[in-house]
Design a protein around this motif. Structure first.
Motif, short mmCIF file in Angstrom:
data_model
loop_
_atom_site.label_atom_id
_atom_site.label_comp_id
_atom_site.label_asym_id
_atom_site.label_seq_id
_atom_site.Cartn_x
_atom_site.Cartn_y
_atom_site.Cartn_z
N SER A 145 -5.59 8.97 -9.89
CA SER A 145 -4.33 8.27 -10.17
C SER A 145 -4.14 8.14 -11.67
O SER A 145 -5.09 8.25 -12.44
CB SER A 145 -4.36 6.85 -9.58
N LEU A 205 -0.68 -0.22 -4.04
CA LEU A 205 0.33 0.35 -4.92
C LEU A 205 -0.18 0.41 -6.35
O LEU A 205 0.06 1.37 -7.07
CB LEU A 205 1.61 -0.49 -4.83
N TYR A 206 -0.94 -0.62 -6.77
CA TYR A 206 -1.56 -0.65 -8.10
C TYR A 206 -2.73 -1.61 -8.08
O TYR A 206 -2.84 -2.47 -7.20
CB TYR A 206 -0.56 -1.08 -9.19
N THR A 241 0.84 -1.19 0.00
CA THR A 241 0.00 0.00 0.00
C THR A 241 0.88 1.25 0.00
O THR A 241 2.07 1.18 0.30
CB THR A 241 -0.94 0.03 1.22
N ILE A 242 0.24 2.36 -0.34
CA ILE A 242 0.91 3.64 -0.37
C ILE A 242 -0.06 4.68 0.18
O ILE A 242 -1.27 4.58 -0.03
CB ILE A 242 1.37 3.99 -1.80
N ARG A 283 -3.90 3.49 -0.28
CA ARG A 283 -4.35 2.80 -1.49
C ARG A 283 -3.36 1.67 -1.80
O ARG A 283 -2.18 1.76 -1.45
CB ARG A 283 -4.39 3.75 -2.70
N ALA A 327 -2.29 3.30 -10.83
CA ALA A 327 -1.28 3.42 -9.79
C ALA A 327 -1.21 4.86 -9.29
O ALA A 327 -1.06 5.76 -10.12
CB ALA A 327 0.09 2.99 -10.31
N PRO A 328 -1.33 5.11 -7.98
CA PRO A 328 -1.79 4.18 -6.95
C PRO A 328 -3.14 3.58 -7.30
O PRO A 328 -3.89 4.14 -8.09
CB PRO A 328 -1.88 5.05 -5.70
N THR A 351 -1.82 8.17 0.15
CA THR A 351 -2.13 9.23 -0.80
C THR A 351 -2.86 10.34 -0.05
O THR A 351 -3.23 10.17 1.12
CB THR A 351 -3.03 8.73 -1.95
#
Length: 162
Positions: free
Chosen positions: A62, A41-42, A31-32, A39, A126-127, A34
């Motif tokens: 994104s 990562l992809y 996850t990342i 979210r 992505a995200p 935002t």
């Protein structure tokens, strides 16, 4: 001859809110963070459009990369944040200015269409995709800001959101 119905059935695609048919194929375990929250990562989907069911104008928070696979060529219709309109053609005819892939930048209003039959693509966001980061537009909303693009807005924006 392979048909849209074949792909919809074989890949177990379902109707998408923006139009077309889809199935999520992958979602990153990573996850990342935002500005809208955490979210993946992809995420990626298989996506099929046909003449009866185009992708209606929408916007994502994104980037989304499209990869062409099968069928007739597909047109991605982009209204960029500065108001410019551009058509990007995805398909196998590279000599005719078609691309095998294209990335729609975040914040771009876009939809997609085919002139005949169907097109099968994959889309990677992505995200990763989240419905909280998805905006679907009506003709009235878009015509207020982009009256110069009336013809394509009337073709690819809903009169009312279904």
């Amino acid at each position: 001859m392979t048909t849209a119905t074949y792909w919809i059935e074989q890949l177990a695609l379902e109707p998408h809110a923006e139009g077309g048919y889809f199935k999520q194929t992958d979602r990153s375990d990573q996850t990342i963070e935002t500005i809208n929250g955490e979210r993946p990562l992809y995420t990626s989907i298989l996506f099929l459009l046909n003449t009866e069911s185009p992708s209606h104008f929408h916007r994502l928070a994104s980037d989304e990369t499209w990869f062409y696979h099968e069928g007739t060529s597909l047109t991605v219709h982009c209204i960029f944040p500065d108001g410019r309109y551009k058509e990007i053609h995805l398909g196998k005819n590279i000599a005719n200015n078609e691309y095998l892939s294209y990335t729609v930048p975040k914040g771009t209003i876009f939809g997609s269409s085919v002139k005949e039959d169907y097109a099968l693509v994959s889309c990677v966001v992505a995200p990763g995709f989240d419905y909280q980061d998805f905006e679907l537009f009506t003709q009235e909303q878009l015509l207020k800001d982009y009256p110069q693009h009336q013809a394509i807005i009337q073709a690819l924006a809903y009169e009312t959101i279904p």
